[in-house]
Scaffold this motif. Structure first.
Motif, mmCIF file in Angstrom:
data_model
loop_
_atom_site.group_PDB
_atom_site.id
_atom_site.type_symbol
_atom_site.label_atom_id
_atom_site.label_comp_id
_atom_site.label_asym_id
_atom_site.label_seq_id
_atom_site.Cartn_x
_atom_site.Cartn_y
_atom_site.Cartn_z
ATOM 1 N N PRO A 133 28.408 29.343 -14.933
ATOM 2 C CA PRO A 133 27.559 28.905 -16.040
ATOM 3 C C PRO A 133 28.111 29.433 -17.359
ATOM 4 O O PRO A 133 28.530 30.596 -17.445
ATOM 5 N N VAL A 134 28.159 28.573 -18.368
ATOM 6 C CA VAL A 134 28.626 28.951 -19.700
ATOM 7 C C VAL A 134 27.456 28.717 -20.657
ATOM 8 O O VAL A 134 26.973 27.594 -20.785
ATOM 9 N N VAL A 135 27.018 29.770 -21.322
ATOM 10 C CA VAL A 135 25.799 29.674 -22.122
ATOM 11 C C VAL A 135 26.050 30.174 -23.539
ATOM 12 O O VAL A 135 26.444 31.329 -23.734
ATOM 13 N N ASP A 136 25.844 29.294 -24.517
ATOM 14 C CA ASP A 136 25.877 29.706 -25.911
ATOM 15 C C ASP A 136 24.516 29.410 -26.542
ATOM 16 O O ASP A 136 23.561 29.009 -25.865
ATOM 17 N N THR A 137 24.412 29.576 -27.845
ATOM 18 C CA THR A 137 23.144 29.357 -28.542
ATOM 19 C C THR A 137 22.663 27.928 -28.373
ATOM 20 O O THR A 137 21.458 27.676 -28.194
ATOM 21 N N ASN A 138 23.573 26.979 -28.441
ATOM 22 C CA ASN A 138 23.189 25.576 -28.304
ATOM 23 C C ASN A 138 22.652 25.279 -26.903
ATOM 24 O O ASN A 138 21.657 24.564 -26.728
ATOM 25 N N THR A 139 23.314 25.817 -25.891
ATOM 26 C CA THR A 139 22.850 25.630 -24.511
ATOM 27 C C THR A 139 21.450 26.207 -24.321
ATOM 28 O O THR A 139 20.577 25.582 -23.705
ATOM 29 N N ASN A 179 28.500 21.993 -18.363
ATOM 30 C CA ASN A 179 28.556 23.124 -19.298
ATOM 31 C C ASN A 179 28.907 22.656 -20.703
ATOM 32 O O ASN A 179 28.242 23.017 -21.683
ATOM 33 N N ALA A 180 29.960 21.858 -20.805
ATOM 34 C CA ALA A 180 30.396 21.377 -22.116
ATOM 35 C C ALA A 180 29.360 20.447 -22.735
ATOM 36 O O ALA A 180 29.107 20.499 -23.950
ATOM 37 N N ALA A 181 28.747 19.603 -21.921
ATOM 38 C CA ALA A 181 27.794 18.624 -22.435
ATOM 39 C C ALA A 181 26.539 19.296 -22.977
ATOM 40 O O ALA A 181 25.982 18.864 -23.993
ATOM 41 N N ALA A 182 26.062 20.328 -22.314
ATOM 42 C CA ALA A 182 24.871 21.033 -22.796
ATOM 43 C C ALA A 182 25.132 21.658 -24.160
ATOM 44 O O ALA A 182 24.285 21.597 -25.068
ATOM 45 N N MET A 183 26.310 22.246 -24.334
ATOM 46 C CA MET A 183 26.665 22.816 -25.634
ATOM 47 C C MET A 183 26.802 21.735 -26.695
ATOM 48 O O MET A 183 26.333 21.881 -27.827
ATOM 49 N N GLU A 184 27.450 20.645 -26.320
ATOM 50 C CA GLU A 184 27.653 19.540 -27.253
ATOM 51 C C GLU A 184 26.320 18.944 -27.677
ATOM 52 O O GLU A 184 26.095 18.635 -28.853
ATOM 53 N N ALA A 187 24.682 21.103 -30.151
ATOM 54 C CA ALA A 187 25.398 21.169 -31.428
ATOM 55 C C ALA A 187 25.162 19.945 -32.297
ATOM 56 O O ALA A 187 25.082 20.059 -33.525
ATOM 57 N N ILE A 188 25.048 18.765 -31.677
ATOM 58 C CA ILE A 188 25.019 17.548 -32.504
ATOM 59 C C ILE A 188 23.760 16.699 -32.331
ATOM 60 O O ILE A 188 23.513 15.806 -33.153
ATOM 61 N N VAL A 189 22.957 16.944 -31.297
ATOM 62 C CA VAL A 189 21.744 16.142 -31.084
ATOM 63 C C VAL A 189 20.501 17.028 -31.070
ATOM 64 O O VAL A 189 19.584 16.862 -31.876
ATOM 65 N N CYS A 190 20.453 17.970 -30.166
ATOM 66 C CA CYS A 190 19.294 18.851 -30.027
ATOM 67 C C CYS A 190 19.463 20.051 -30.960
ATOM 68 O O CYS A 190 19.500 21.213 -30.539
ATOM 69 N N THR A 191 19.582 19.756 -32.249
ATOM 70 C CA THR A 191 19.889 20.778 -33.241
ATOM 71 C C THR A 191 18.658 21.625 -33.554
ATOM 72 O O THR A 191 17.523 21.260 -33.246
ATOM 73 N N ALA A 192 18.879 22.748 -34.217
ATOM 74 C CA ALA A 192 17.794 23.692 -34.458
ATOM 75 C C ALA A 192 16.704 23.100 -35.334
ATOM 76 O O ALA A 192 15.520 23.286 -35.079
ATOM 77 N N ARG A 193 17.114 22.348 -36.369
ATOM 78 C CA ARG A 193 16.116 21.913 -37.337
ATOM 79 C C ARG A 193 15.809 20.425 -37.303
ATOM 80 O O ARG A 193 14.762 20.023 -37.571
ATOM 81 N N SER A 194 16.690 19.573 -37.025
ATOM 82 C CA SER A 194 16.395 18.132 -37.052
ATOM 83 C C SER A 194 16.920 17.455 -35.796
ATOM 84 O O SER A 194 17.889 16.681 -35.847
ATOM 85 N N PRO A 195 16.294 17.724 -34.659
ATOM 86 C CA PRO A 195 16.786 17.126 -33.412
ATOM 87 C C PRO A 195 16.669 15.609 -33.434
ATOM 88 O O PRO A 195 15.699 15.055 -33.942
ATOM 89 N N LYS A 196 17.693 14.953 -32.882
ATOM 90 C CA LYS A 196 17.745 13.484 -32.850
ATOM 91 C C LYS A 196 17.268 13.011 -31.475
ATOM 92 O O LYS A 196 18.056 12.541 -30.643
ATOM 93 N N CYS A 197 15.980 13.143 -31.253
ATOM 94 C CA CYS A 197 15.424 12.861 -29.932
ATOM 95 C C CYS A 197 15.594 11.405 -29.524
ATOM 96 O O CYS A 197 15.630 11.092 -28.325
ATOM 97 N N ASP A 198 15.712 10.505 -30.502
ATOM 98 C CA ASP A 198 15.820 9.082 -30.172
ATOM 99 C C ASP A 198 17.152 8.743 -29.511
ATOM 100 O O ASP A 198 17.270 7.694 -28.865
#
Length: 288
Positions: A133-139, A179-184, A187-198
Motif C-alpha cells: 500500500p502506498v499512502v499520501d495525503t491525496n490517498t 495505488n497510483a490512481a487513488a493518489m491521482e 490530486a486532480i478530482v477529489c481535491t481538498a477544496r473543490s472536489p469535482k464529484c461530477d
C-alpha cells in the motif's frame, strides 16, 4: 477484487497524466529522485528540475561523487533544501551499502537518509512492481471521503496502510495502478477544496457524497505566512550562497540589508545547524 479497484483502474487508464516517472523505462533512481522532489512541491515545478538533475547525475554513484554543495545548488528554488542534502546522503549510502543500486526491499529503503513510509513503498511499487500500500495525503483524503464518509482525513498513522491494503487487488500490476490512481484522484478530482464529484469514478460509491457532504473539522495545519518569516530569511541566505558557489561569501555581506538583523542571524545559525551552510574565517559557504 475490492469494490474501488475496478473503477479506479478504468479511470486511471483513460485519464492519467503523462508524467516522466510514469513512463516505461524510468528507473528506480529516477523514481527516488522524483519522490524527494515531490515532497511539498507541485508537479509542474518538479518536472524541469527532475530532468536537469537526472541529466547531471544519472546514477546514485554520480551524485555521491559530487560535493553536497553541488546538490544544494542544483536544487535551486525547489524549497526545503534539506531534501537536497538528504538525497545526496542517500546516494552515498546506496553507493556504499548497495553497490550503487537503489534497493528494492522496503526496510532497506527506510534505512536510507530522508526516506519514510511513503517514499520507500512508492519506490518498491512504482519502480520495482512489488505489492505494497502506498499512502499520501491525496490517498488519505480519497479514503476518508469514499470509505468513511467524512470531508477530511484524520491524523496520519500506520492504520492508513492497512486501510489502503484492503483496496488492493492481488495482482501486482493492478495493485500498483490502484495505488497510483487513488493518489491521482485526490490530486486532480477529489481535491481538498473543490472536489469535482461530477467526474469522479467513485461518486456512486462515495459515502461522503451519499451522506450529503457533511462538514467536518478541517484538521490540516495552516502554514505560517511566508512574507517576513524565518523561512523567507533562510531562503534569501540560500539564494546568496547558491549564486556565489563554490565561492564563499563574507558573513557580514550575506543579506546585509535584511530589515531584521536578529532574524538574519537566526536564519544563518539555523542553516549552519541543519548542515546547509558552513562558516569559517568570517566566511559563509555551502557544505563542501
Amino acid at each position: 477484487m475490492p469494490a474501488l479497484a475496478a473503477p479506479l483502474i478504468a479511470w486511471y487508464r483513460d485519464t492519467a497524466r503523462d508524467l516522466p516517472w510514469r513512463r516505461a523505462g524510468f528507473g528506480a533512481w529516477g523514481t527516488l529522485v522524483s519522490e524527494f522532489m515531490l515532497q511539498q512541491t507541485p508537479v509542474n515545478r518538479v518536472i524541469p528540475h527532475l530532468e536537469a538533475w537526472l541529466d547531471r547525475w544519472p546514477t546514485p554513484a554520480d551524485l555521491a561523487a559530487a560535493a553536497p554543495a553541488e546538490a544544494v545548488t542544483q536544487w535551486a528554488n525547489l524549497g526545503y533544501p534539506r531534501r537536497a542534502l538528504w538525497l545526496h546522503r542517500a546516494a552515498v549510502e546506496i553507493r556504499d551499502r548497495h553497490d550503487g543500486i537503489v534497493p528494492r526491499d522496503v526496510e532497506a529503503l527506510l534505512a536510507l537518509t530522508g526516506i519514510g513510509d511513503y517514499t520507500a513503498r512508492a519506490v518498491a511499487v512504482f519502480a520495482y512492481g512489488d505489492r505494497h500500500p502506498v499512502v499520501d495525503t491525496n490517498t488519505r483524503r480519497v479514503l476518508a471521503r469514499v470509505v468513511d464518509g467524512v470531508a477530511q482525513a484524520g491524523p496520519p498513522g500506520k492504520a492508513d496502510l492497512a486501510r489502503m491494503e484492503a483496496q488492493l487487488p492481488a495482482d501486482l500490476t493492478a495493485a500498483a495502478i490502484v495505488n497510483a490512481a487513488a493518489m491521482e484522484l485526490g490530486a486532480i478530482v477529489c481535491t481538498a477544496r473543490s472536489p469535482k464529484c461530477d467526474v469522479c469514478p467513485l461518486s456512486a460509491q462515495c459515502a461522503w457524497r451519499n451522506a450529503g457532504y457533511p462538514a467536518s473539522e478541517d484538521r490540516r495545519r495552516r502554514q505560517a505566512k511566508y512574507e517576513g518569516s524565518d523561512r523567507q530569511a533562510r531562503g534569501a541566505v540560500m539564494k546568496v550562497l547558491r549564486e556565489a558557489a563554490p565561492t564563499a561569501v563574507p558573513l557580514d555581506a550575506v543579506i546585509a540589508d535584511w530589515p531584521d538583523p536578529v532574524q538574519r542571524d537566526r536564519a544563518i545559525d539555523s542553516l549552519i545547524a541543519d548542515g546547509l551552510a558552513e562558516a569559517a574565517d568570517a566566511m559563509l559557504f555551502l557544505p563542501r
